[in-house]
Write an enzyme that holds these catalytic residues in place. Sequence first.
Site, PDB file in Angstrom:
ATOM      1  CD  GLU A   1       1.834 -10.412   2.146  1.00  0.00           C
ATOM      2  OE1 GLU A   1       0.504 -10.006   2.186  1.00  0.00           O
ATOM      3  OE2 GLU A   1       2.684  -9.803   1.681  1.00  0.00           O
TER       4      GLU A   1
ATOM      5  CD  GLU B   1       0.356 -10.589  -2.296  1.00  0.00           C
ATOM      6  OE1 GLU B   1       0.031  -9.427  -2.975  1.00  0.00           O
ATOM      7  OE2 GLU B   1      -0.293 -11.245  -1.378  1.00  0.00           O
TER       8      GLU B   1
ATOM      9  CD  GLU C   1      -1.791  -2.359   1.119  1.00  0.00           C
ATOM     10  OE1 GLU C   1      -1.952  -3.120   0.046  1.00  0.00           O
ATOM     11  OE2 GLU C   1      -1.316  -2.845   2.150  1.00  0.00           O
TER      12      GLU C   1
END
Length: 651
Positions: A266, A186, A126
């Site tokens: 995660e 990811e 983010e």
Amino acid sequence: MIVNIVFLCIVCCLTQSSNGDSLKESHNFSIDYANNQFIKDGKPFRYVSGAMHYFRVPFQYWPDRMRKMRAAGLNALETYVEWVSHEPQPGSYVFEGNLDIESYLQLAQNFNLSVILRPGPFIDAERDMGGLPFWLMAVDPSIKLRTMDKSYVASVEKWFSVLLPKIKPYLYNNGGPIITVQVENEYGSYSACDRDYTSWLRDLIRKHLGNDVVLFSTDGDGDGYLQCGKIPGVYATVDFGAGANALEAFKPQRHFELAGPRVNSEFYPGWLDLWGEPHSKVDKRDVAKTLDDMLALNASVSMYMFHGGTSFGFTSGALPSNTYTPCITSYDYDAPLNEAGDPTEKYFSIRDVISKYLPLPDFPAPGPNPKAAYGFVHLHYVAHLWDILSTPIAGPLVHSISPLTFEALGQANGYVLYCTKLHGHFPDPALLEIKGLADRAYIYIDMEFVGVLSRSGSLFSIPVQAADNQKLCILVENQGRIAYGSGIKDFKGLTSQVTINGRILVDWTHRPLPFNDTVKLDWLNKLEKKQGFPVKGTLSLFSGSFAIRRNESEMADTFLSLSGWHKGVVFLNGINLGRYWPVQGPQVTLYVPKYFLRAWPSKNRLIILEQDRSPCNENVLDCVVEFVAKPVLDGDTPAKKSSIKLFKKRV
Ligand SMILES: *[C@@H]1O[C@H](CO)[C@@H](O)[C@H](O)[C@H]1NC(C)=O
Ligand SMILES: *[C@@H]1O[C@H](CO)[C@@H](O)[C@H](O)[C@H]1NC(C)=O
Ligand SMILES: *[C@@H]1O[C@H](CO)[C@@H](O)[C@H](O)[C@H]1NC(C)=O
Ligand SMILES: *[C@@H]1O[C@H](CO)[C@@H](O)[C@H](O)[C@H]1NC(C)=O
Ligand SMILES: *[C@@H]1O[C@H](CO)[C@@H](O)[C@H](O)[C@H]1NC(C)=O
């Protein structure tokens, strides 16, 4: 602490030089495929880790937070490395203060926390552009990020040749705390799916860190993600959150790693927040249950986040759902240690679960740090947008036929004022259209405010009453670059032509307003109170000073309430506390660590940049902000939580 670090370093160096082989035996971390476990120093090992990003927590608080992580029973800490912070301009590097990653790693080791390092180069998290440098897009506007694109690969190679040699001494097998290193991030969620790139990156990391280090990848817990995310020779792990069926969720990992330990890289004990959507909450019982289930399966787990901290300054990113949605300044994340580093009820639930599997250290569970409500600070209106254009606050004027992006202007964040002269005869009213707007535009004709356009609101056109020879100006705010998915190449500013009733406007001037320089900002503090009232829709600057009747040791953290203000940025003693937008919510207060404040008798200086409307547009007595002892992160929002964002989709 400094004495400690020096001492440890001497001990390590001596051990290394006098007896390399014995170091290898006593410092050996690897995967034991036969028994589905990690092996540390010849013994089975499993980690229970928490994520904390050094770049989101004031460095003075690193020891405090690490002690609390250890006290919860964690035996490891996970962090990303953020490329753009360390290399803000091509070839110029920063590793000091909050970016002193070597001290961070050493400190973790002193607290007996192993480290899981995730150097990216892309990290999502983010953050603005997922941690990638905005200048990659200036070096080559057609760059294909996170692929074998020549210009991208050249920049990564150069960056890793600076970063990884600093990291190498901190690898476990070299006597340091780092047990595993992640390759990319990811990657299976990224549409490019360039396997040559991930293999190249693996080899680049191996070239710098050696063949001993355990490399891993992380992807969503679905075969579809791992299909692209799995890298040959790199241990594949998965991520999933509270409420999942642990046994089922680990299955995709098994499809790609036939043997080896189960790892959730995660595990989400909370979730992120976006402007305009309610504050995320994840039930502590769901967190405890799923954690317990995973640990009962002998899994290694890293909680994302264990302590989220704050996206100070202009560092927060945005999400790419249907419409662009920027992330808030707080990265509280509803994490076990909240934004201010205090243990929550969730912290103690997690500690109880961990204590069933790992010994707790022999120091007590922590309480909260003290907070203070320093009260109201009165501010003066000192300048508006049109005042500052020819001052040190603004960058040099740039001309061009078509509008230029922030990237083309070499500007990372902040604002740019675009202006052009209108020529010809327009219908009344006419439609002003900005197809490529990133992200929010304040429209002025002859310096008079006309209205706001917004990418997050999908509002790209506005009726205007325009005439020959009038001056059209557009102040564009960069609200943060998209942090993950196919939209990360997120150019800022006016990214297309601007039209009025289809007529393309040309001959633009650009005035950079980056608000990135403390010395220049200080110039505002010297301004006298301005006559008159601020005008709605016109960027206004407010300045105030205050002293706190406390000495250094009595100082405490606080929160700045922006209730009554509209949208902008706050600078305290030259530090950018981040963006505020209380009318959008859910965040109403900004976290102020005590280390940003000055003790008695020094003065503290506050500058507020308000883009829309201040509470003192009519009454100077209302020109106040308040330092309060409790954060407000769950204020009213226009939107309900959109469930599509709860799980990251492949885009
Ligand atoms: C590290 O441990 C692994 C597994 O126990 C073993 O195979 C390997 O030889 C060890 N490496 C060194 C350098 O001692
Ligand atoms: C770290 O471990 C060592 C050895 O077990 C112990 O003496 C020390 O107190 C520990 N430190 C912390 C901060 O847990
Ligand atoms: C967990 O590890 C223990 C000790 O090696 C073993 O006995 C047990 O079967 C393992 N449990 C699972 C679910 O793999
Ligand atoms: C601020 O941004 C400008 C570009 O707009 C850049 O040239 C300058 O180096 C930056 N200054 C600091 C202190 O980061
Ligand atoms: C700070 O003030 C407190 C309370 O007045 C006092 O006890 C303490 O000694 C002072 N500390 C310093 C470093 O002056």
